[in-house]
Design a protein around this motif. Sequence first.
Motif, PDB file in Angstrom:
ATOM      1  N   GLN A  38      59.136 -42.273  24.339  1.00 39.45           N
ATOM      2  CA  GLN A  38      58.718 -43.677  24.366  1.00 39.45           C
ATOM      3  C   GLN A  38      59.116 -44.294  25.696  1.00 39.45           C
ATOM      4  N   GLY A  41      58.147 -50.607  26.568  1.00 50.55           N
ATOM      5  CA  GLY A  41      57.022 -51.438  26.164  1.00 50.55           C
ATOM      6  C   GLY A  41      55.861 -50.685  25.546  1.00 50.55           C
ATOM      7  N   GLU A  42      56.055 -49.407  25.245  1.00 48.99           N
ATOM      8  CA  GLU A  42      54.962 -48.590  24.715  1.00 48.99           C
ATOM      9  C   GLU A  42      55.302 -48.047  23.337  1.00 48.99           C
ATOM     10  N   GLY A  43      54.287 -47.448  22.692  1.00 48.67           N
ATOM     11  CA  GLY A  43      54.536 -46.732  21.456  1.00 48.67           C
ATOM     12  C   GLY A  43      55.064 -45.336  21.737  1.00 48.67           C
ATOM     13  N   LEU A  44      55.222 -44.554  20.679  1.00 47.20           N
ATOM     14  CA  LEU A  44      55.710 -43.187  20.823  1.00 47.20           C
ATOM     15  C   LEU A  44      54.551 -42.256  21.163  1.00 47.20           C
ATOM     16  N   VAL A  87      62.973 -43.088  26.258  1.00 48.18           N
ATOM     17  CA  VAL A  87      63.716 -42.807  25.027  1.00 48.18           C
ATOM     18  C   VAL A  87      63.042 -41.639  24.325  1.00 48.18           C
TER      19      VAL A  87
END
Lengths: 110, 115
Positions: A38, A41-44, A87
């Motif tokens: 991730q 500010g984004e999705g997985l 992450v």
Amino acid sequence: GDSVTQMEGPVTLSEEAFLTINCTYTATGYPSLFWYVQYPGEGLQLLLKATKADDKGSNKGFEATYRKETTSFHLEKGSVQVSDSAVYFCALSDRNQFYFGTGTSLTVIP
Amino acid sequence: EADIYQTPRYLVIGTGKKITLECSQTMGHDKMYWYQQDPGMELHLIHYSYGVNSTEKGDLSSESTVSRIRTEHFPLTLESARPSHTSQYLCASSEYGKTGGTEAFFGQGTRLTVV
């Protein structure tokens, strides 16, 4: 019940260092295992996956091997780059349910 | 690239307002999920669905509700927003019933701030 335990962060490495993020799991069935990444500010996003014991998932220089005997799926990369800062989540899928680790924050400094 | 979309990406709203977060996927997946992600990064499952007219509550108690009238659409509604609802909301989908190898595809998320 099923669960995933991953190494707590944050992890800070210098560019070109070796990366290991540990992940172990508990499952009653035969799960598939995943690493997701991730960015801020984004999705997985799916990074790699393995569906059965001894499978090795790999992508963008990252690797992880499904070890049934140690119930582990550790993420490794030989030489990290600044752009790998993100992450990382270990996850398993078993009987159509997903279980995620708590995430490990990685910062790579030039 | 995953074909799952969330709107809006960012939302700032006043306390007491009703809001709906939209999630759509074009992959024909039966199973869809809503996760709440806290500042410590951990994902908490708040709702999921096995298909049309199926909705289930997840592990984390939530004051939100969901509906699944069409396969591709899984909106999440908060009837009365509160500051405690401030969070990142992630929608995901996956194939259902496929054994082995099925991964979840995530949208880009909605960052909700309730003031």
